[in-house]
Design a protein around this motif. Structure first.
Motif, PDB file in Angstrom:
ATOM      1  N   ARG A 177      10.538  47.651  49.610  1.00 13.91           N
ATOM      2  CA  ARG A 177      10.435  48.721  50.568  1.00 13.91           C
ATOM      3  C   ARG A 177      10.268  47.985  52.010  1.00 13.91           C
ATOM      4  O   ARG A 177      10.689  48.240  52.862  1.00 13.91           O
ATOM      5  N   GLU A 178       9.578  46.976  51.961  1.00 17.28           N
ATOM      6  CA  GLU A 178       9.112  46.101  53.183  1.00 17.28           C
ATOM      7  C   GLU A 178      10.534  45.729  53.672  1.00 17.28           C
ATOM      8  O   GLU A 178      10.921  45.871  54.863  1.00 17.28           O
ATOM      9  N   TRP A 179      11.232  45.106  52.876  1.00 15.86           N
ATOM     10  CA  TRP A 179      12.496  44.283  53.223  1.00 15.86           C
ATOM     11  C   TRP A 179      13.601  45.427  53.485  1.00 15.86           C
ATOM     12  O   TRP A 179      14.194  45.225  54.566  1.00 15.86           O
ATOM     13  N   GLU A 180      13.727  46.552  52.796  1.00 15.02           N
ATOM     14  CA  GLU A 180      14.458  47.390  53.283  1.00 15.02           C
ATOM     15  C   GLU A 180      14.288  48.269  54.402  1.00 15.02           C
ATOM     16  O   GLU A 180      15.182  48.671  55.213  1.00 15.02           O
ATOM     17  N   LYS A 181      12.932  48.407  54.724  1.00 15.07           N
ATOM     18  CA  LYS A 181      12.574  49.327  55.840  1.00 15.07           C
ATOM     19  C   LYS A 181      12.622  48.016  57.180  1.00 15.07           C
ATOM     20  O   LYS A 181      13.165  48.999  58.110  1.00 15.07           O
ATOM     21  N   ASP A 182      12.152  47.057  57.247  1.00 11.35           N
ATOM     22  CA  ASP A 182      12.420  46.117  58.316  1.00 11.35           C
ATOM     23  C   ASP A 182      12.544  44.783  57.992  1.00 11.35           C
ATOM     24  O   ASP A 182      11.456  44.055  57.878  1.00 11.35           O
ATOM     25  N   PRO A 183      13.692  44.108  57.777  1.00 12.63           N
ATOM     26  CA  PRO A 183      13.867  42.993  57.432  1.00 12.63           C
ATOM     27  C   PRO A 183      13.385  41.814  58.253  1.00 12.63           C
ATOM     28  O   PRO A 183      12.566  40.821  57.962  1.00 12.63           O
ATOM     29  N   ALA A 184      13.090  42.212  59.550  1.00  9.33           N
ATOM     30  CA  ALA A 184      12.701  41.507  60.621  1.00  9.33           C
ATOM     31  C   ALA A 184      11.257  41.112  60.496  1.00  9.33           C
ATOM     32  O   ALA A 184      10.697  39.981  60.508  1.00  9.33           O
ATOM     33  N   ALA A 185      10.757  42.146  60.259  1.00  7.38           N
ATOM     34  CA  ALA A 185       9.056  42.102  60.156  1.00  7.38           C
ATOM     35  C   ALA A 185       8.769  41.457  58.807  1.00  7.38           C
ATOM     36  O   ALA A 185       7.839  40.518  58.822  1.00  7.38           O
ATOM     37  N   ALA A 186       9.610  41.624  57.711  1.00  9.55           N
ATOM     38  CA  ALA A 186       9.099  40.769  56.509  1.00  9.55           C
ATOM     39  C   ALA A 186       9.463  39.433  56.713  1.00  9.55           C
ATOM     40  O   ALA A 186       8.645  38.595  56.257  1.00  9.55           O
ATOM     41  N   ARG A 187      10.559  39.168  57.341  1.00 11.75           N
ATOM     42  CA  ARG A 187      10.792  37.950  57.796  1.00 11.75           C
ATOM     43  C   ARG A 187       9.617  36.851  58.490  1.00 11.75           C
ATOM     44  O   ARG A 187       9.375  35.880  58.369  1.00 11.75           O
ATOM     45  N   ARG A 188       9.110  37.811  59.418  1.00 12.25           N
ATOM     46  CA  ARG A 188       8.076  37.263  60.322  1.00 12.25           C
ATOM     47  C   ARG A 188       6.857  37.063  59.422  1.00 12.25           C
ATOM     48  O   ARG A 188       5.895  36.193  59.697  1.00 12.25           O
ATOM     49  N   LYS A 189       6.689  37.979  58.485  1.00 13.40           N
ATOM     50  CA  LYS A 189       5.496  37.582  57.427  1.00 13.40           C
ATOM     51  C   LYS A 189       5.480  36.372  56.905  1.00 13.40           C
ATOM     52  O   LYS A 189       4.660  35.615  56.678  1.00 13.40           O
ATOM     53  N   ILE A 190       6.836  35.973  56.482  1.00 13.13           N
ATOM     54  CA  ILE A 190       7.030  34.490  55.680  1.00 13.13           C
ATOM     55  C   ILE A 190       6.595  33.520  56.839  1.00 13.13           C
ATOM     56  O   ILE A 190       6.024  32.517  56.461  1.00 13.13           O
ATOM     57  N   VAL A 191       7.337  33.827  57.969  1.00 17.55           N
ATOM     58  CA  VAL A 191       7.078  32.831  59.060  1.00 17.55           C
ATOM     59  C   VAL A 191       5.688  32.584  59.540  1.00 17.55           C
ATOM     60  O   VAL A 191       5.329  31.273  59.535  1.00 17.55           O
ATOM     61  N   ASP A 192       5.065  33.457  59.533  1.00 17.11           N
ATOM     62  CA  ASP A 192       3.453  33.348  59.625  1.00 17.11           C
ATOM     63  C   ASP A 192       2.627  32.693  58.613  1.00 17.11           C
ATOM     64  O   ASP A 192       1.899  31.913  58.821  1.00 17.11           O
ATOM     65  N   PHE A 193       3.138  32.995  57.273  1.00 17.00           N
ATOM     66  CA  PHE A 193       2.794  32.327  56.392  1.00 17.00           C
ATOM     67  C   PHE A 193       2.980  30.803  56.404  1.00 17.00           C
ATOM     68  O   PHE A 193       2.187  29.819  56.263  1.00 17.00           O
ATOM     69  N   ALA A 194       4.341  30.479  56.584  1.00 20.10           N
ATOM     70  CA  ALA A 194       4.549  28.999  56.849  1.00 20.10           C
ATOM     71  C   ALA A 194       3.751  28.439  57.936  1.00 20.10           C
ATOM     72  O   ALA A 194       3.252  27.106  58.040  1.00 20.10           O
ATOM     73  N   ALA A 195       3.618  29.133  58.952  1.00 22.39           N
ATOM     74  CA  ALA A 195       2.488  28.419  60.273  1.00 22.39           C
ATOM     75  C   ALA A 195       1.322  28.299  59.567  1.00 22.39           C
ATOM     76  O   ALA A 195       0.699  27.373  60.181  1.00 22.39           O
ATOM     77  N   GLU A 196       0.829  29.093  58.658  1.00 24.55           N
ATOM     78  CA  GLU A 196      -0.624  28.813  58.368  1.00 24.55           C
ATOM     79  C   GLU A 196      -0.588  27.704  57.237  1.00 24.55           C
ATOM     80  O   GLU A 196      -1.519  26.762  57.186  1.00 24.55           O
ATOM     81  N   HIS A 197       0.292  27.676  56.372  1.00 27.39           N
ATOM     82  CA  HIS A 197       0.170  26.803  55.214  1.00 27.39           C
ATOM     83  C   HIS A 197       1.214  25.425  55.353  1.00 27.39           C
ATOM     84  O   HIS A 197       1.337  24.740  54.406  1.00 27.39           O
ATOM     85  N   GLY A 198       2.087  25.745  56.200  1.00 26.32           N
ATOM     86  CA  GLY A 198       3.120  24.439  56.544  1.00 26.32           C
ATOM     87  C   GLY A 198       4.524  24.789  55.665  1.00 26.32           C
ATOM     88  O   GLY A 198       4.460  25.365  54.651  1.00 26.32           O
ATOM     89  N   TRP A 199       5.463  23.897  56.138  1.00 30.69           N
ATOM     90  CA  TRP A 199       6.659  23.892  55.311  1.00 30.69           C
ATOM     91  C   TRP A 199       6.481  22.526  54.262  1.00 30.69           C
ATOM     92  O   TRP A 199       5.767  21.455  54.618  1.00 30.69           O
TER      93      TRP A 199
END
Length: 378
Positions: A177-199
């Motif tokens: 539902r997160e991806w279907e409702k707002d893909p940009a927000a879901a993608r930002r969630k992943i980007v924020d996770f990467a910012a905290e834990h690194g690539w």
């Protein structure tokens, strides 16, 4: 349970294939299991499930259930008919398996005493088949509905482990539902996770196995493609940070006095692949090290954690537990598999072989445990 006097030997239905992306791996596993079952002790009925969900009567021919010229086997190629269907009655008082073809009188194939499900992934390993067998009152190898579902869904698996105090690595979940409702927000969630834990990150389906649909993502440029690849297998995806360390696996097998852990194994770095992906596992077959070169203390710790994970998820029969031994010396549990692969190169039977339980003995122990375990609440 039907009496063994009704037929000389217990009858085992080996059910394999299925609708998941791990269809071919299930066929490989079935071939190995059929080859190992003691035919002096058991009657065997192979039943394959095609990718579209048809239950088919198949040839009892393990040699055709192998990789040939890098081509993976399928149930469709093994089925005795393109239209015939096997039916297992959902009736605890009747275990008569029936086979029917269009325009023909249905044929009784006899009763089944126990089912050995060797399906991997959704529609088989995830509690769905286990629920059908519970309704049918037919004993089966492995975990019940709850443990199978928990073992399939890496999101809830990690939640269960965390609630029992077991160590898990950082992760994030993107629900459908997160991806279907707002893909940009879901993608930002992943980007924020990467910012905290690194690539890099690993993007994977939440409910798949055999390294299907997993992508190692080194930067933002590969993220969208990785998300789409994971969602091709499962609308719910899991994002995990890279854990630096050694990959350690440990088998758990239920004995009369409870679950015991095997000697652990190590999956060495795979130089030809970015990580231990599908091709490394099943096509190029990276060699695991059994037993793993660990200290006595490390071995005892990973065995303790494997049994604890088995108990936390209320598993039965068998489990393969996968860990990372981090550079700081601490173990982190990655996942469990409630129906691990039994292919000739699979780690679960190799670990038990090294622990003193041969492949045929392992199969027999699992079947005997299932035959003596009731269905329903237990």
């Amino acid at each position: 349970m039907s009496s063994e006097t009704s037929h000389h030997k217990p009858r085992v239905a080996v059910v394999f294939g299925g609708r998941s992306s791990e269809h071919a791996i299930s066929v490989l596993t079935a071939g190995a299991v059929l080859r190992a079952i003691d035919r002096e002790k058991y009657d065997v009925l192979p039943i394959g499930i095609t990718t579209d969900g048809r239950w088919a009567l198949t040839a009892d021919d393990p040699e055709r259930m192998a990789i040939a010229d890098r081509q993976l086997p399928t149930v469709a190629a093994l089925a005795e008919s393109a239209e015939g269907a096997v039916v297992l009655p959902v009736d605890p008082t009747n275990r008569e398996v029936v086979y029917s073809e269009p325009g023909s009188v249905p044929k009784a194939l006899g009763e089944v005493d126990v089912v050995f499900p060797v399906l991997h992934g959704p529609y088989g390993e995830d509690g769905t088949l286990q629920g059908l067998l519970e309704l049918s009152g037919v004993p089966y190898v492995g975990s019940g509905v709850l443990a199978s579902a928990v073992g399939q869904d890496k999101d809830y698996m990690k939640r269960v482990f965390t609630s029992f105090g077991l160590p898990v690595g950082p992760y994030e979940v993107i629900r459908p539902r997160e991806w279907e409702k707002d893909p940009a927000a879901a993608r930002r969630k992943i980007v924020d996770f990467a910012a905290e834990h690194g690539w890099p990150l690993f993007v994977k389906p939440a409910r798949a196995g055999s390294s299907m649909g997993i992508t190692k993502v080194d930067d933002l440029g590969g993220l969208d493609e990785a998300i789409e690849e994971a969602r091709r297998h499962d609308p719910k995806i899991l994002v995990e940070s890279l854990l630096r360390g050694r990959e350690i696996e440990c088998g758990v097998l239920e004995f009369e006095d409870g679950p015991w852990a095997s000697v652990p194994a190590e999956i060495p770095p795979v130089t030809a692949h970015d990580f231990y992906d599908f091709e490394a596992k099943y096509i190029d077959s990276a060699d695991g090290i059994v037993p793993a070169p660990l200290t006595a203390e490390q071995t005892a710790k990973v065995q303790e954690l494997a049994v604890a994970a088995f108990d936390a998820a209320s598993c039965e029969g068998l489990v393969r537990a996968d860990f990372f031994l981090q550079d700081n010396g601490e173990f982190v549990i990655n996942e469990i598999n409630t129906l691990p692969g039994f292919t000739p190169i699979s780690m679960y039977p190799r670990m038990w072989q090294e622990s003193g339980v041969s492949y045929p003995e392992l199969i027999d122990r699992l079947l005997q445990a299932a035959l003596h375990r009731s269905t329903g609440l237990r």
